[in-house]
Write a protein that holds these residues in place. Structure first.
Motif, PDB file in Angstrom:
ATOM      1  N   GLU A  75       0.877  -1.232   0.160  1.00  0.00           N
ATOM      2  CA  GLU A  75      -0.017  -0.078   0.012  1.00  0.00           C
ATOM      3  C   GLU A  75       0.841   1.155  -0.078  1.00  0.00           C
ATOM      4  OE1 GLU A  75      -0.737  -2.270   2.596  1.00  0.00           O
ATOM      5  OE2 GLU A  75      -1.877  -3.473   1.373  1.00  0.00           O
ATOM      6  N   THR A  76       2.047   1.348   0.856  1.00  0.00           N
ATOM      7  CA  THR A  76       2.809   2.421   0.831  1.00  0.00           C
ATOM      8  C   THR A  76       3.526   2.669  -0.545  1.00  0.00           C
ATOM      9  OG1 THR A  76       3.338   1.951   3.178  1.00  0.00           O
ATOM     10  CG2 THR A  76       4.876   3.381   1.812  1.00  0.00           C
ATOM     11  N   TYR A  77       3.954   1.355  -1.160  1.00  0.00           N
ATOM     12  CA  TYR A  77       4.463   1.527  -2.464  1.00  0.00           C
ATOM     13  C   TYR A  77       3.528   2.153  -3.719  1.00  0.00           C
ATOM     14  CZ  TYR A  77       8.856  -1.089  -1.447  1.00  0.00           C
ATOM     15  OH  TYR A  77       9.733  -1.282  -1.006  1.00  0.00           O
ATOM     16  N   GLU A  78       2.206   1.732  -3.506  1.00  0.00           N
ATOM     17  CA  GLU A  78       1.327   2.267  -4.234  1.00  0.00           C
ATOM     18  C   GLU A  78       0.974   3.900  -4.074  1.00  0.00           C
ATOM     19  OE1 GLU A  78      -0.852   2.174  -7.518  1.00  0.00           O
ATOM     20  OE2 GLU A  78       0.084   0.181  -6.841  1.00  0.00           O
ATOM     21  N   LYS A  79       1.044   4.157  -2.835  1.00  0.00           N
ATOM     22  CA  LYS A  79       0.985   5.626  -2.544  1.00  0.00           C
ATOM     23  C   LYS A  79       2.068   6.342  -3.014  1.00  0.00           C
ATOM     24  CE  LYS A  79      -0.887   9.075   0.095  1.00  0.00           C
ATOM     25  NZ  LYS A  79      -1.164  10.157  -0.769  1.00  0.00           N
ATOM     26  N   LEU A  80       3.256   5.874  -2.959  1.00  0.00           N
ATOM     27  CA  LEU A  80       4.394   6.519  -3.533  1.00  0.00           C
ATOM     28  C   LEU A  80       4.610   6.694  -5.001  1.00  0.00           C
ATOM     29  CD1 LEU A  80       7.433   4.895  -1.277  1.00  0.00           C
ATOM     30  CD2 LEU A  80       6.654   7.083  -1.191  1.00  0.00           C
ATOM     31  N   ARG A  81       3.858   5.703  -5.738  1.00  0.00           N
ATOM     32  CA  ARG A  81       3.843   5.779  -7.227  1.00  0.00           C
ATOM     33  C   ARG A  81       2.819   6.712  -7.385  1.00  0.00           C
ATOM     34  NH1 ARG A  81       3.263  -0.201  -6.734  1.00  0.00           N
ATOM     35  NH2 ARG A  81       5.184  -1.063  -7.620  1.00  0.00           N
ATOM     36  N   GLU A  82       1.668   6.823  -6.712  1.00  0.00           N
ATOM     37  CA  GLU A  82       0.794   8.044  -6.998  1.00  0.00           C
ATOM     38  C   GLU A  82       1.229   9.394  -6.943  1.00  0.00           C
ATOM     39  OE1 GLU A  82      -2.814   7.100  -5.064  1.00  0.00           O
ATOM     40  OE2 GLU A  82      -2.857   5.284  -5.663  1.00  0.00           O
ATOM     41  N   ASP A  83       1.992   9.498  -5.896  1.00  0.00           N
ATOM     42  CA  ASP A  83       2.393  10.890  -5.269  1.00  0.00           C
ATOM     43  C   ASP A  83       3.490  11.216  -6.246  1.00  0.00           C
ATOM     44  OD1 ASP A  83       0.979  10.944  -3.233  1.00  0.00           O
ATOM     45  OD2 ASP A  83       2.303  10.287  -1.671  1.00  0.00           O
ATOM     46  N   LEU A  84       4.389  10.100  -6.722  1.00  0.00           N
ATOM     47  CA  LEU A  84       5.483  10.555  -7.804  1.00  0.00           C
ATOM     48  C   LEU A  84       5.026  11.008  -9.186  1.00  0.00           C
ATOM     49  CD1 LEU A  84       8.515  10.627  -7.574  1.00  0.00           C
ATOM     50  CD2 LEU A  84       8.552   8.147  -8.590  1.00  0.00           C
ATOM     51  N   LYS A  85       3.731  10.278  -9.417  1.00  0.00           N
ATOM     52  CA  LYS A  85       3.180  10.545 -10.664  1.00  0.00           C
ATOM     53  C   LYS A  85       2.519  12.083 -10.921  1.00  0.00           C
ATOM     54  CE  LYS A  85       1.805   6.109 -12.213  1.00  0.00           C
ATOM     55  NZ  LYS A  85       0.943   5.186 -12.180  1.00  0.00           N
ATOM     56  N   LYS A  86       2.070  12.450  -9.391  1.00  0.00           N
ATOM     57  CA  LYS A  86       1.479  13.803  -9.266  1.00  0.00           C
ATOM     58  C   LYS A  86       2.788  14.905  -9.410  1.00  0.00           C
ATOM     59  CE  LYS A  86      -2.128  12.328  -6.271  1.00  0.00           C
ATOM     60  NZ  LYS A  86      -2.874  12.341  -5.175  1.00  0.00           N
ATOM     61  N   HIS A  87       3.648  14.477  -8.650  1.00  0.00           N
ATOM     62  CA  HIS A  87       4.964  15.304  -8.814  1.00  0.00           C
ATOM     63  C   HIS A  87       5.481  15.530 -10.332  1.00  0.00           C
ATOM     64  CE1 HIS A  87       8.284  17.024  -6.793  1.00  0.00           C
ATOM     65  NE2 HIS A  87       9.034  16.691  -7.478  1.00  0.00           N
ATOM     66  N   GLY A  88       5.387  14.582 -10.960  1.00  0.00           N
ATOM     67  CA  GLY A  88       5.742  14.875 -12.432  1.00  0.00           C
ATOM     68  C   GLY A  88       7.327  14.432 -12.913  1.00  0.00           C
ATOM     69  N   LYS A  89       7.665  13.222 -11.909  1.00  0.00           N
ATOM     70  CA  LYS A  89       8.939  12.517 -12.402  1.00  0.00           C
ATOM     71  C   LYS A  89       8.499  11.395 -13.083  1.00  0.00           C
ATOM     72  CE  LYS A  89      12.260  15.254 -10.490  1.00  0.00           C
ATOM     73  NZ  LYS A  89      13.311  15.787 -11.339  1.00  0.00           N
TER      74      LYS A  89
END
Length: 89
Positions: A75-89
Motif C-alpha cells: 500500500e505504501t509503494y502504491e501511494k509513493l507511485r501515485e505521489d511521484l506521478k503527481k509530482h511529475g517525475k
C-alpha cells in the motif's frame, strides 16, 4: 562572494549521483511512516529517487527497504507511485 557547493545525492536504485534539487526525496519518520517529501525538508531518514522507473526498480530490488531498515508494505509503494506521478517525475 563565495560560491556555495551544490549538494549531491545518490539515487537508491540506479546509484547515479545528481543535484539534490533534481531528485525526489522519500522519508521514513521515527514512527515508521514512509512518504514522498517534495519539499526535501521533512524530519526523518531520507532516500532519493530520480524517476518513476527508478522507483519501480527500487521496489524490485527492495532498495528502499534496505535504506530504511524496515519492510515497506504494498500500500505504501502504491501511494509513493501515485505521489511521484503527481509530482511529475
Amino acid at each position: 562572494m563565495k560560491k556555495r557547493k551544490t549538494p549531491l545525492r545518490k539515487c537508491v536504485s540506479c546509484q547515479e549521483r545528481s543535484d539534490k534539487k533534481t531528485l525526489v526525496r522519500i522519508v521514513k519518520t521515527k514512527e515508521g511512516e514512509v512518504f514522498l517529501d517534495p519539499s526535501g525538508k521533512a524530519n526523518g531518514r531520507g532516500a532519493y529517487i530520480c524517476s518513476l522507473e527508478c522507483l519501480e526498480d527500487a521496489i524490485k530490488k527492495k532498495a528502499l527497504s534496505r535504506a530504511f531498515g524496515i519492510e515497506i508494505s504494498d500500500e505504501t509503494y502504491e501511494k509513493l507511485r501515485e505521489d511521484l506521478k503527481k509530482h511529475g517525475k
